[in-house]
Scaffold this motif. Structure first.
Motif: not given
Length: 364
Positions: A161, A194, A196-199
């Motif tokens: 992250a 972090w 971000d939904p992609a995390a």
């Protein structure tokens, strides 16, 4: 690692590095200077703080070093007093810090937190880590040979992250390769760090490339929507040879993919002992250290989980991220208790005192 889940006596990593450089565990990740309030209250009201250190991976290295294993911490710190404090403090736990880089252009990360549990609404944490020296870790700024020169390489999702370069580094280190050390990965999903939904997908991809994964049951539900208990987590993560699903104060379950007693159809659960909790920060890292210690020693899965619980209990009974572990002989005696005695175990502040007999730490 052998087919039954044990580490080889002579690790394959010796094919690519000089054997004299091999240590039990290499932990890579950011550590920060922490400031803990000298009295309860809001950060806005606390007049002074005590200085400590904290970092998921360095916590693991320190616990293992204090427990008698050879450990190395690899990271980057600023060329400042805080960075020097981190390196000196981690080194005092018996950890090799010779591969920690100094960055003259970026500072060492710091954070402030209140004394309460992270899980309460009143708990506050203020991070000052953006643009830190550790966020500049990349395949080109760390010594990859030193990182790989361990029987175990311990990583966490926190590093992924920190920056794109850090994520690239983790992808390199978790990539399949001949002579790769056993890769241990603590998911450590931190939505605040972090968002971000992609995390969650990135962390799942990294976990699937690891040999040993640690993840909380609630953490997996939040990140991947697993639900359905530890078995559902295993269904989402069938690839790792060993998967440890932490279930809070209830205990932990390990799934193993291998032969015989480590057949993945027979998960092993061990309840956690009762603990008089002072603070929860760092307990997950201590649990990982205890389990890794048991793995390095080739202990049965039950005892690996128990050593994880005991290391976690040491940290749960102190206010900071790090605690003096029990002596190895003390921990071994407690881990060998029968199920009834283990179930009656209650641990409070000071229980790791090496002079205390295990019976004195046991309240029926």
């Amino acid at each position: 690692m052998t087919a039954d889940g044990h580490l080889s006596a002579t690790p394959d990593v010796t094919d690519v590095v000089d054997v004299v450089d091999v240590v039990d565990v290499v932990a890579l990740g950011e550590s920060m200077v922490t400031f803990l309030p000298t009295r309860p209250g809001r950060l806005a009201d606390v007049p002074s703080f005590d200085r400590g250190i904290g970092g998921a991976e360095s916590n693991v290295a320190c616990a293992l070093g204090a427990f008698g294993h050879s450990a190395r911490w690899v990271s980057r710190v600023g060329a400042d007093g805080f960075g020097q404090h981190l390196v000196e403090t981690v080194g005092r736990y018996g950890v090799d810090v010779s591969h920690v880089g100094r960055d003259t252009a970026r500072p060492t990360g710091v954070y402030f937190r209140t004394a309460g549990d992270r899980g309460t609404d009143g708990h506050e944490v203020a991070y000052y880590r953006a643009g830190s020296a550790a966020s500049a870790m990349s395949p080109g700024t760390v010594d990859l040979a030193a990182v790989r020169a361990g029987r175990v390489l311990h990583l966490s999702g926190i590093t992924a992250a920190l920056s794109g370069d850090c994520l690239d580094l983790l992808r390199v280190l978790t990539a399949p390769a001949a002579g790769r050390p056993l890769v241990s990965f603590d998911v450590n999903h931190r939505p605040g760090l972090w968002p971000d939904p992609a995390a969650a997908r990135v962390l799942l991809g990294l976990a699937r490339r690891a040999d040993l994964v640690f993840v909380g049951e609630d953490e997996a539900e939040q990140a991947w929507g697993t639900g359905g208990g530890p078995g559902a987590v295993r269904a989402a993560l069938p690839e790792p040879r060993l998967l440890v699903v932490k279930q809070g104060s209830g205990g932990a379950t390990v799934f193993a993919r291998g032969d015989g007693d480590l057949d993945g159809t027979r998960p092993v659960f061990q309840p956690a002992p009762a603990v008089d909790v002072v603070a929860t920060v760092g307990a997950g890292d201590a649990f990982a250290a205890g389990f890794l210690s048991g793995t390095l020693r080739g202990l049965p899965l039950r005892d690996r989980l128990r050593h994880g619980h005991l290391m976690a209990a040491a940290t749960l009974t102190v206010p900071g991220d790090l605690a003096a572990p029990p002596t190895r002989s003390h921990a071994d005696r407690l881990a060998a208790l029968d199920d009834g005695a283990w179930g009656r175990l209650r641990l409070g502040p000071g229980w790791t005192d090496a002079a205390r007999a295990p019976e004195e730490a046991n309240t029926p």
